[in-house]
Design a protein around this motif. Structure first.
Motif, short mmCIF file in Angstrom:
data_model
loop_
_atom_site.label_atom_id
_atom_site.label_comp_id
_atom_site.label_asym_id
_atom_site.label_seq_id
_atom_site.Cartn_x
_atom_site.Cartn_y
_atom_site.Cartn_z
N THR A 1 0.81 -1.22 0.00
CA THR A 1 0.00 0.00 0.00
C THR A 1 0.84 1.27 0.00
N GLY A 2 2.13 1.14 0.34
CA GLY A 2 2.98 2.32 0.43
C GLY A 2 3.05 2.91 1.81
N LEU A 3 2.12 2.55 2.72
CA LEU A 3 2.13 3.08 4.08
C LEU A 3 3.36 2.62 4.83
N GLY A 4 3.70 1.33 4.70
CA GLY A 4 4.88 0.80 5.40
C GLY A 4 6.15 1.50 4.96
N LYS A 5 6.30 1.73 3.63
CA LYS A 5 7.50 2.42 3.14
C LYS A 5 7.56 3.85 3.68
N THR A 6 6.42 4.51 3.76
CA THR A 6 6.41 5.87 4.30
C THR A 6 6.85 5.89 5.75
N ILE A 7 6.36 4.92 6.53
CA ILE A 7 6.74 4.85 7.95
C ILE A 7 8.22 4.54 8.09
N ILE A 8 8.72 3.59 7.27
CA ILE A 8 10.15 3.23 7.34
C ILE A 8 11.01 4.44 7.00
N ALA A 9 10.64 5.17 5.96
CA ALA A 9 11.43 6.35 5.57
C ALA A 9 11.40 7.41 6.67
N ALA A 10 10.23 7.60 7.32
CA ALA A 10 10.14 8.59 8.40
C ALA A 10 11.00 8.21 9.59
N MET A 11 10.96 6.92 9.97
CA MET A 11 11.78 6.48 11.09
C MET A 11 13.27 6.57 10.77
N ALA A 12 13.65 6.28 9.51
CA ALA A 12 15.05 6.40 9.12
C ALA A 12 15.51 7.86 9.20
N ARG A 13 14.63 8.78 8.82
CA ARG A 13 14.99 10.20 8.94
C ARG A 13 15.19 10.58 10.39
N ASP A 14 14.35 10.04 11.29
CA ASP A 14 14.54 10.33 12.71
C ASP A 14 15.89 9.83 13.20
N ARG B 1 18.49 9.72 11.28
CA ARG B 1 19.48 10.38 10.43
C ARG B 1 20.29 9.36 9.62
N THR B 2 19.56 8.45 9.00
CA THR B 2 20.21 7.42 8.20
C THR B 2 19.26 7.00 7.09
N ASP B 3 19.66 6.02 6.29
CA ASP B 3 18.84 5.47 5.22
C ASP B 3 18.84 3.95 5.34
N VAL B 4 17.75 3.34 4.87
CA VAL B 4 17.65 1.89 4.86
C VAL B 4 18.13 1.38 3.51
N ALA B 5 19.10 0.46 3.55
CA ALA B 5 19.64 -0.13 2.32
C ALA B 5 18.98 -1.49 2.10
N TYR B 6 18.42 -1.70 0.90
CA TYR B 6 17.78 -2.96 0.55
C TYR B 6 18.67 -3.71 -0.45
N VAL B 7 18.90 -4.97 -0.20
CA VAL B 7 19.67 -5.82 -1.11
C VAL B 7 18.74 -6.97 -1.52
N TYR B 8 18.23 -6.91 -2.79
CA TYR B 8 17.38 -7.95 -3.32
C TYR B 8 18.23 -8.98 -4.05
N SER C 1 19.10 -3.22 5.82
CA SER C 1 20.04 -2.86 6.89
C SER C 1 20.20 -1.35 6.97
N LEU C 2 20.59 -0.89 8.13
CA LEU C 2 20.86 0.52 8.35
C LEU C 2 21.84 0.66 9.50
N THR C 3 22.61 1.74 9.47
CA THR C 3 23.55 2.07 10.55
C THR C 3 23.12 3.40 11.16
N PHE C 4 23.07 3.46 12.50
CA PHE C 4 22.63 4.67 13.18
C PHE C 4 23.49 4.91 14.41
N ASP C 5 23.52 6.18 14.84
CA ASP C 5 24.26 6.55 16.04
C ASP C 5 23.48 6.17 17.28
N LEU C 6 24.19 5.70 18.30
CA LEU C 6 23.54 5.30 19.54
C LEU C 6 23.16 6.53 20.37
#
Length: 465
Positions: free
Chosen positions: A430-443, A445-452, A460-465
């Motif tokens: 539906t696109g809702l999940g992708k929107t939520i994932i992108a918003a959380m990644a912005r919080d 300060r990183t990006d989610v990398a997808y490997v198909y 996967s993603l790397t973030f500061d503790l």
């Protein structure tokens, strides 16, 4: 069977809620209850912080008073040792006088350390430093004159009364510092009392609103239950009427049979509508009281509710985790993810053909905001894996959390599902999940990398503790 539930827009959702008997006043009551719960939670945290600050202020005021008292005692001990040596000539008083002067200087430094960051208090303390140095120098001079035989000079200094004046001035300055610390303690106590009163009022208001929402839910259920009873009575009346027609009009048997069939069709349509209303009402009751319905027949609606429950669980579980935590501002991320994945396993991987959901997490801690973002990301990624990775069967889904350097962490969610063949496209939702994932990644300060790959997907993603 009720009509399939599809969330197309807020207007569609509101129309279906209206069909279940929900009006604007009921919706306003529910929203007010939810806002009251959030307000009670926020004020409770504020009150706890105010009480913590009050406790710290009490300890700080006590430590300052003790350090001031110890310094005053050391000054008095130095003066007493000076007088003892002057009167008796006993040299043991010399060591006592030296130790007392040293302890007075150390006590003064201890008070200064306790008052670091408070410019006004430090100014008061520094004003008394010259008095302390003068008093200690005078005591040392008297001892030195007496030890070298200049008793007349030593007695003249003692009889001048300057030492007593210095001691009184030092005590006055120390009392001002102590009184200022006590005044600030009283201010913090008043702030804590205000926070407690506000917390009590908001808790009472929240309880009243929750009871009102519960009453509204019971009312909705009772009204729909009454509709069911009325529908059954109507059906019984229709059946009795049809039976009478069959007895009285045997020659119109075919026509009567068609009438019975039409009546039954109407009754079945009415029952379907009643069942539809009951389903909507139960969904509203479940949403308002935060109980997840597990009896929904429609697969898409059930998946949407499970995803919503996973998101709510990801946020609500950080709190449970703080309360039990001694440190309110930090969360044990490994324990949080372990408990969250267990909740997801129970809600998403149940049944005979269940998926396998596992977690490996290194001991890490992070802030509450980052924990919420990580929890929502994991819930969304796991939900997507359950929905799209294994469309015809169930398989393994792995969640990993590892340290990446000194101040960062790496989160990975992977599966061994259908993947994407060469030239193919990723599955679309539906696109809702992708929107939520992108918003959380912005919080974070990183990006989610997808490997198909041809087998499996790794996010996967790397973030500061």
């Amino acid at each position: 069977m009720s009509a399939p539930f599809r969330f197309n827009s807020l207007a569609n959702l509101w129309a279906r809620a209206r069909s279940g008997g929900l009006d604007w006043r009921s919706l306003a009551l529910v929203l007010a209850g939810f806002v009251a719960l959030l307000a009670v939670n926020a004020v409770s945290i504020w009150a706890a912080d105010a009480l913590s600050q009050q406790s710290a202020a009490v300890l700080h005021a006590r430590d300052v008073r003790r350090a001031l008292d110890a310094t005053e005692r050391s000054i008095v001990d130095a003066v007493a040792a000076e007088r003892g040596f002057l009167l008796t000539g006993d040299r043991s008083f010399l060591q006592a006088e030296l130790e007392a002067r040293t302890e007075a200087q150390a006590g003064f430094q201890r008070v200064r350390e306790l008052l670091q960051g408070d410019e006004e208090q430090l100014r008061r303390l520094d004003d008394s430093r010259a008095l302390l140095d003068e008093g200690m120098a005078m005591t040392a001079q008297v001892v030195r004159d007496a030890r070298e035989g200049r008793f007349t000079q030593a007695l003249a200094v003692v009889r001048s009364g300057r030492g007593a004046e210095l001691l009184n001035d030092i005590q006055t300055r120390f009392d001002e510092i102590d009184q200022a610390a006590r005044d600030r303690l009283v201010e913090r106590q008043r702030g804590a009392a205000r926070a407690q009163r506000l917390n009590l009022w908001l808790s009472t208001l929240g309880t009243v609103l929750i009871l009102a929402v519960a009453g509204l839910a019971i009312f909705q259920f009772a009204r729909n239950f009454q509709t069911i009873i009325q529908a059954r009575d109507d059906l019984d009346d229709a059946n009795r009427d049809l039976e009478n027609r069959v007895v009285e009009r045997t020659r119109d048997l075919t026509e009567a049979h068609e009438e019975v069939k039409r009546a039954r069709d109407r009754a079945e349509a009415m029952l379907r509508e009643v069942n539809h209303r009951v389903g909507n009402s139960l969904q509203l009751v479940s949403s308002f009281i935060t109980l997840q319905s597990r009896t929904i027949e429609d697969a898409e609606a059930h998946a949407a509710f499970r995803a919503t429950q996973a998101r709510i669980e990801a946020v609500s579980r950080v709190h449970r985790q703080l309360y039990t935590s001694g440190e309110m501002g930090r969360v044990e991320l490994d324990a949080y993810l372990t408990s969250l994945v267990e909740e997801l396993r129970q809600s998403l991987c149940a049944g005979e053909d269940a998926c396998s959901l596992s977690v490996e997490a290194e001991p890490l801690t992070t802030s509450t905001d980052r924990t919420v973002a990580v929890g929502v990301l994991v819930a969304e990624l796991v939900t997507n894996a359950v929905k799209y990775a294994y469309p015809e069967s169930k398989g393994e889904i792995r969640v990993r959390l590892t340290r990446d350097g000194e101040t960062a962490a790496r989160l990975t969610v992977e599966d061994d599902g259908v993947g994407v063949k060469e030239g193919g496209a990723p599955p679309k939702g539906t696109g809702l999940g992708k929107t939520i994932i992108a918003a959380m990644a912005r919080d974070l300060r990183t990006d989610v990398a997808y490997v198909y790959g041809p087998v499996g997907l790794t996010a996967s993603l790397t973030f500061d503790l």
